[in-house]
Design an enzyme around this catalytic site. Sequence first.
Site, short mmCIF file in Angstrom:
data_model
loop_
_atom_site.label_atom_id
_atom_site.label_comp_id
_atom_site.label_asym_id
_atom_site.label_seq_id
_atom_site.Cartn_x
_atom_site.Cartn_y
_atom_site.Cartn_z
N ASP A 1 12.20 33.70 94.27
CA ASP A 1 12.78 34.94 93.77
C ASP A 1 11.64 35.92 93.50
O ASP A 1 10.49 35.65 93.85
CB ASP A 1 13.68 34.70 92.54
N HIS B 1 9.01 33.97 91.16
CA HIS B 1 8.68 32.54 91.17
C HIS B 1 8.50 31.98 92.58
O HIS B 1 9.23 32.37 93.50
CB HIS B 1 9.80 31.75 90.47
N SER C 1 8.46 29.82 82.58
CA SER C 1 9.29 29.49 83.74
C SER C 1 8.54 28.85 84.88
O SER C 1 9.14 28.25 85.77
CB SER C 1 10.00 30.75 84.25
#
Length: 388
Positions: free
Chosen positions: A363, A366, A72
């Site tokens: 978040d 991240h 991610s």
Amino acid sequence: MPLTYISSLSISHVVISQLPISHLEAWPLATNTRGRTRMACMYVPWLLLTQILLQVAKHEAKVPAIIVFGDSSVDSGNNNRISTFLKSNFKPYGRDFAGGQPTGRFSNGRVPPDFISEAFGLKPFVPAYLDPSFGISDFVTGVCFASAGTGYDNATSDVLNVIPLWKEVEYYKEYQSKLRDYVGHHKAREILTEALYLISLGTNDFLENYYTIPRRRVQFTVQQYQDFLVGLAENFMREIYSLGVRKVSLTGLPPMGCLPLERATNFMNHHGCVEEYNKVSVEFNGKLNNMVAQLNQELPGYTILFTAKVYQFFYQIISSPSSYGFDVAEVACCSTGTFEMSYLCNEHNPFTCTDANKYVFWDAFHPTDKTNQIIASYLIPDLLKLFN
């Protein structure tokens, strides 16, 4: 790149990269009510250097494409097209991306490969391979195979049913075939050989797998698991070499003990960074670095840059956020900023911050667009010098 540019810009980078950003900011523009000077977060010398390098790259680009493998930290939307709960193709994700639309990137804006692609004179974003709105004509100058939630260990991708690393390689082989059909064998070989491959993964192997699911902890001590992962990483690096890959930037683990999610559960240490996890990051990065040195020596024509300095730089940002223009590093912007990501970070949550530029993290796992840009800008001079 002309030698005059290389010499002057390389020296500038060495000097600049060793200074805290507070020394690089513009003159004070305003003073708050407590009388403390607020610095404009323009980082003029550093960003000016990056812009100069960007212009040189546009005129004399030797890297025709940016190709991405990983998780991610670099996924640009492949998880949108698979059956998994780990997605980010909804608001407020992407609210600061061009057009304000969610793309599947785990950020409010872009991720590091996007900034790197732009710096090499290519597109300002790297499209996801599985995104049906893009095709082979778009992938000529770059493509992303990364999948949020994946790792070197296949067992890691099983946790949230995401794309395993071996499948990313299969997609790459498929891409090679499509590229040959589109531009011809000779041109395709040139693109694939001269492309810069960005690889970033490993965090999920520890935080999502080893420390969460008991299977690997029963099999391995954490040091043994590090060695197991390094072996998998080496096999992957050798496989893509056999497929024609020659230019690679490999990123290790971040200070994963400082992610908001880990800090939120660190009650015994007053929500400080989990030093055990940071220690594992440093140890694992050292082992990856040794593996990279071996491959660089052993495999002809293989140039791998292990970006070891990212860990310390990211740690500096988290430890001294105001020096880099941030107000908050302990929690994230989205929702309460403690444990929310993916579907828990949604547009209906009233606690999401209004200005993500004040936050290091978007978040609980991240970084924000701004953090991604700062980290990418820190690496870009090294990448342009070595690969362009």
